[in-house]
Design a protein around this motif. Sequence first.
Motif, short mmCIF file in Angstrom:
data_model
loop_
_atom_site.label_atom_id
_atom_site.label_comp_id
_atom_site.label_asym_id
_atom_site.label_seq_id
_atom_site.Cartn_x
_atom_site.Cartn_y
_atom_site.Cartn_z
N SER A 1 25.17 96.69 20.00
CA SER A 1 24.98 97.76 20.97
C SER A 1 25.96 98.90 20.75
O SER A 1 25.57 100.07 20.79
CB SER A 1 25.14 97.20 22.39
N PRO B 1 19.23 89.57 28.44
CA PRO B 1 19.88 89.11 27.22
C PRO B 1 21.23 88.45 27.52
O PRO B 1 21.87 88.76 28.52
CB PRO B 1 20.09 90.40 26.42
N TYR C 1 25.59 90.69 20.52
CA TYR C 1 24.83 91.68 21.30
C TYR C 1 25.68 92.94 21.53
O TYR C 1 25.20 94.06 21.35
CB TYR C 1 24.40 91.08 22.63
#
Length: 493
Positions: A411, A401, A407
Amino acid sequence: MSQTLVKIWESSSELSIGEISRYRIKFDQSINNSLSPVQNLILKITNKTPVAYRGAVLSGPYNFSASVIPTDHIKQQQILGAIPKYKSSISSGESWKSTLKIPSNGIGDWTIEIISEILFSTVKVNYKIKLFAVFPKKVNEKDPYSSLITYEFYKTVDIFRLPELSNLDSENDIHLVVLTHGFHGSVLDNLYLREAIQERYSNNNKIIVYAPDVNHSLTGEGIEKCSKRLAEHLLKYVGWNKSDIPFISRISMIGHSLGGIFNLFVVGYLQSITNGTFFEKIEPIHFITIASPLLGSTQLAWYITFPMKLGMLGKTGKELVLKKRTADQEPLLLSLSHPTSSSHIALKKFRNRTLYANIVNDTIVFLKTSSLYFVDLNEDDMINVGLLKSLKFALATFNPPKITEDYLTRSFSGISPIIHDKVYTPEDIPVSSQNNISIEEKMARNWHEDMTWRKVLVRIEGIAHVDVIVRRKWLNAAGTQVIEHLLDNHELL
């Protein structure tokens, strides 16, 4: 507009399996105000292995990953303040460049990590790291800017160095937290967890995180051999047999993947060779497994089990592929779970036993084996990952990724991946309706016969087997909330 690059710093070193190089580099223009100001630096990291070795996967591979981030944002609390620059794989003969913007105050402070991705051997990969100052035009000075650089360099041994327990002024009130990596793994797999524990308990010197490197490149030698090697190293470190009182008072065991199996064997071995006195003198607190094949690996896809049966993954691979029904000779894992075994007896002594299991996206360790077979989960949550989707996630290793703000935000602070958290007692296990049950079910019933288990089921995007332990801080950030859950729910003080 053409630019001029002036090299102001460089360093060379090497990496082998399970090794990391960490640099903290500081650029301070106030050291010499007479020099023309610099707005950007260029970081260049080069893999010095010849290009011809790119295809030599089984003897290496000869690649490493690299990252750079402002040092102020290296801790999780500040992590969303800056997006790290990251390269998941720098291949043989390849270079990676990254621009470092100097803040308006003229002082830049960055942490650079170069991490070995060697899996199968103890080869060494040489690398070179350089810093260049960027100018909009040609400069006359030859190299006056190197004086503005100060740096610190830490090798693996520095980062994972353990204190001498006999020298600690703690009256033996020390909690040793053992982190054990899995098959073809290394201590680097537990780096994030180790530093997360140290960060949380930074003001407490009574918690020692023990992540030994004794099984680097040796995990194929078999569960028994690897586990005994680990146990003997542990006994030596805690000062067993040196005095009547060992250097530690409490112990917790955390194992990822095969590391959970190693730990099962270790506690049984410690129980056996000390005639039960180890866990009388040292209180066992937490026994935690993370995506561990506690019931073997019969559900693996054929393209994984076939080489394991042939011995291509060593003796350990053969031990993990169990037969569907009980045989004349009990497999090693079945013997460990037997109610009269040393492992079973020792495990009962732990205050808490917790399993973390992936329900999807784990093509290495499936839910049934990592959760000890019995889970009270809704049918809607039991997602069946077929062969094509399994291959997709397996191939995702080569298409990691992008490390974006979105992201990292998802996360670290997005929807929790924890979908099930329950303590199972022996009474929660249904009575078997069959006489001839599988080895997996028999082992699971043995483990549930007289002890409780906390089962935490997680749903993680991406490659769940390595994300769940945050094998690499940035690449596998999707599992950070799992580690946070582990620390929130397993007090070490």
